[in-house]
Scaffold this motif. Structure first.
Motif, PDB file in Angstrom:
ATOM      1  N   ALA A  17       0.838  -1.204   0.000  1.00 49.20           N
ATOM      2  CA  ALA A  17       0.000   0.000   0.000  1.00 49.20           C
ATOM      3  C   ALA A  17       0.877   1.259   0.000  1.00 49.20           C
ATOM      4  O   ALA A  17       0.592   2.223  -0.718  1.00 49.20           O
ATOM      5  N   ALA A  18       1.942   1.240   0.778  1.00 44.87           N
ATOM      6  CA  ALA A  18       2.852   2.385   0.815  1.00 44.87           C
ATOM      7  C   ALA A  18       3.546   2.558  -0.539  1.00 44.87           C
ATOM      8  O   ALA A  18       3.702   3.692  -1.026  1.00 44.87           O
ATOM      9  N   GLY A  19       3.944   1.475  -1.138  1.00 42.98           N
ATOM     10  CA  GLY A  19       4.575   1.543  -2.461  1.00 42.98           C
ATOM     11  C   GLY A  19       3.612   2.063  -3.513  1.00 42.98           C
ATOM     12  O   GLY A  19       3.971   2.899  -4.350  1.00 42.98           O
ATOM     13  N   LEU A  20       2.369   1.586  -3.477  1.00 44.55           N
ATOM     14  CA  LEU A  20       1.357   2.041  -4.422  1.00 44.55           C
ATOM     15  C   LEU A  20       1.054   3.531  -4.206  1.00 44.55           C
ATOM     16  O   LEU A  20       0.960   4.299  -5.162  1.00 44.55           O
ATOM     17  N   ALA A  21       0.930   3.954  -2.956  1.00 44.87           N
ATOM     18  CA  ALA A  21       0.672   5.357  -2.655  1.00 44.87           C
ATOM     19  C   ALA A  21       1.842   6.223  -3.125  1.00 44.87           C
ATOM     20  O   ALA A  21       1.634   7.311  -3.682  1.00 44.87           O
ATOM     21  N   SER A  22       3.052   5.754  -2.932  1.00 46.67           N
ATOM     22  CA  SER A  22       4.230   6.497  -3.389  1.00 46.67           C
ATOM     23  C   SER A  22       4.249   6.605  -4.910  1.00 46.67           C
ATOM     24  O   SER A  22       4.562   7.658  -5.468  1.00 46.67           O
ATOM     25  N   ALA A  23       3.912   5.514  -5.596  1.00 42.94           N
ATOM     26  CA  ALA A  23       3.881   5.535  -7.063  1.00 42.94           C
ATOM     27  C   ALA A  23       2.816   6.498  -7.573  1.00 42.94           C
ATOM     28  O   ALA A  23       3.055   7.276  -8.509  1.00 42.94           O
ATOM     29  N   ILE A  24       1.647   6.491  -6.951  1.00 41.95           N
ATOM     30  CA  ILE A  24       0.572   7.395  -7.358  1.00 41.95           C
ATOM     31  C   ILE A  24       0.992   8.850  -7.118  1.00 41.95           C
ATOM     32  O   ILE A  24       0.769   9.720  -7.964  1.00 41.95           O
ATOM     33  N   ALA A  25       1.599   9.108  -5.968  1.00 43.35           N
ATOM     34  CA  ALA A  25       2.054  10.469  -5.664  1.00 43.35           C
ATOM     35  C   ALA A  25       3.125  10.913  -6.656  1.00 43.35           C
ATOM     36  O   ALA A  25       3.121  12.063  -7.121  1.00 43.35           O
ATOM     37  N   LEU A  26       4.033  10.027  -7.019  1.00 41.51           N
ATOM     38  CA  LEU A  26       5.081  10.346  -7.984  1.00 41.51           C
ATOM     39  C   LEU A  26       4.479  10.648  -9.357  1.00 41.51           C
ATOM     40  O   LEU A  26       4.863  11.616 -10.020  1.00 41.51           O
ATOM     41  N   ILE A  27       3.519   9.834  -9.780  1.00 40.04           N
ATOM     42  CA  ILE A  27       2.857  10.060 -11.070  1.00 40.04           C
ATOM     43  C   ILE A  27       2.136  11.408 -11.061  1.00 40.04           C
ATOM     44  O   ILE A  27       2.221  12.180 -12.021  1.00 40.04           O
ATOM     45  N   ALA A  28       1.432  11.714  -9.973  1.00 38.36           N
ATOM     46  CA  ALA A  28       0.726  12.990  -9.871  1.00 38.36           C
ATOM     47  C   ALA A  28       1.705  14.158  -9.918  1.00 38.36           C
ATOM     48  O   ALA A  28       1.453  15.183 -10.557  1.00 38.36           O
ATOM     49  N   VAL A  30       4.715  14.196 -11.378  1.00 38.44           N
ATOM     50  CA  VAL A  30       5.258  14.305 -12.736  1.00 38.44           C
ATOM     51  C   VAL A  30       4.225  14.927 -13.674  1.00 38.44           C
ATOM     52  O   VAL A  30       4.544  15.835 -14.455  1.00 38.44           O
ATOM     53  N   VAL A  31       2.984  14.479 -13.600  1.00 37.04           N
ATOM     54  CA  VAL A  31       1.933  15.031 -14.459  1.00 37.04           C
ATOM     55  C   VAL A  31       1.730  16.512 -14.153  1.00 37.04           C
ATOM     56  O   VAL A  31       1.612  17.332 -15.058  1.00 37.04           O
ATOM     57  N   GLY A  32       1.717  16.863 -12.880  1.00 35.06           N
ATOM     58  CA  GLY A  32       1.566  18.261 -12.495  1.00 35.06           C
ATOM     59  C   GLY A  32       2.715  19.123 -12.968  1.00 35.06           C
ATOM     60  O   GLY A  32       2.518  20.249 -13.421  1.00 35.06           O
ATOM     61  N   SER A  33       3.928  18.596 -12.904  1.00 29.53           N
ATOM     62  CA  SER A  33       5.089  19.387 -13.322  1.00 29.53           C
ATOM     63  C   SER A  33       5.153  19.527 -14.842  1.00 29.53           C
ATOM     64  O   SER A  33       5.745  20.471 -15.350  1.00 29.53           O
ATOM     65  N   ASP A  37      -0.310  24.498 -14.276  1.00 26.70           N
ATOM     66  CA  ASP A  37      -0.208  25.931 -14.571  1.00 26.70           C
ATOM     67  C   ASP A  37       1.227  26.427 -14.523  1.00 26.70           C
ATOM     68  O   ASP A  37       1.566  27.408 -15.176  1.00 26.70           O
ATOM     69  N   ARG A  38       2.052  25.801 -13.754  1.00 24.83           N
ATOM     70  CA  ARG A  38       3.461  26.177 -13.669  1.00 24.83           C
ATOM     71  C   ARG A  38       4.352  25.067 -14.213  1.00 24.83           C
ATOM     72  O   ARG A  38       5.527  24.976 -13.878  1.00 24.83           O
ATOM     73  N   GLY A  39       3.782  24.255 -15.082  1.00 26.90           N
ATOM     74  CA  GLY A  39       4.501  23.118 -15.638  1.00 26.90           C
ATOM     75  C   GLY A  39       5.450  23.511 -16.753  1.00 26.90           C
ATOM     76  O   GLY A  39       5.480  24.654 -17.233  1.00 26.90           O
TER      77      GLY A  39
END
Length: 104
Positions: A17-28, A30-33, A37-39
């Motif tokens: 679960a921690a690994g999945l949450a970390s992967a989701i946060a990393l994807i978010a 990267v997509v945000g960056s 708006d400031r990407g």
């Protein structure tokens, strides 16, 4: 009471679960960056827009300088005034004949 096997399963599920949450946060992140708006893509678009505006500003400054020179010539040079009168107003000196050629 939970046995050792249940505790190992819980620890394994927590790690997953921690690994999945970390992967989701990393994807978010990267997509945000990239697309936010400031990407990076927004930054590149704004940089291209700034360069286009700088080119337009240079062009307008050149035109402004040309127009200022025209104004100065019209204020001081009788030949410039005569040229404008002939070319734009179709005027002529007394005794001259003006021929107007109109396109078909």
């Amino acid at each position: 009471m939970a046995g050792p096997r249940d505790e190992r399963t819980d620890v394994g599920l927590r790690k997953k679960a921690a690994g999945l949450a970390s992967a989701i946060a990393l994807i978010a992140l990267v997509v945000g960056s990239l697309f936010g708006d400031r990407g990076i893509l927004h930054l590149m678009t704004q940089r291209q827009r700034a360069e286009a505006l700088a080119r337009e500003l240079d062009s307008l400054r050149d035109e402004n300088a040309r127009l200022a020179a025209d104004i100065a010539a019209l204020r001081s040079d009788p030949d410039a005034i005569e040229r404008i009168a002939r070319e734009e107003l179709g005027l002529a000196r007394p005794g001259e004949t003006v021929f107007l050629i109109r396109p078909r």
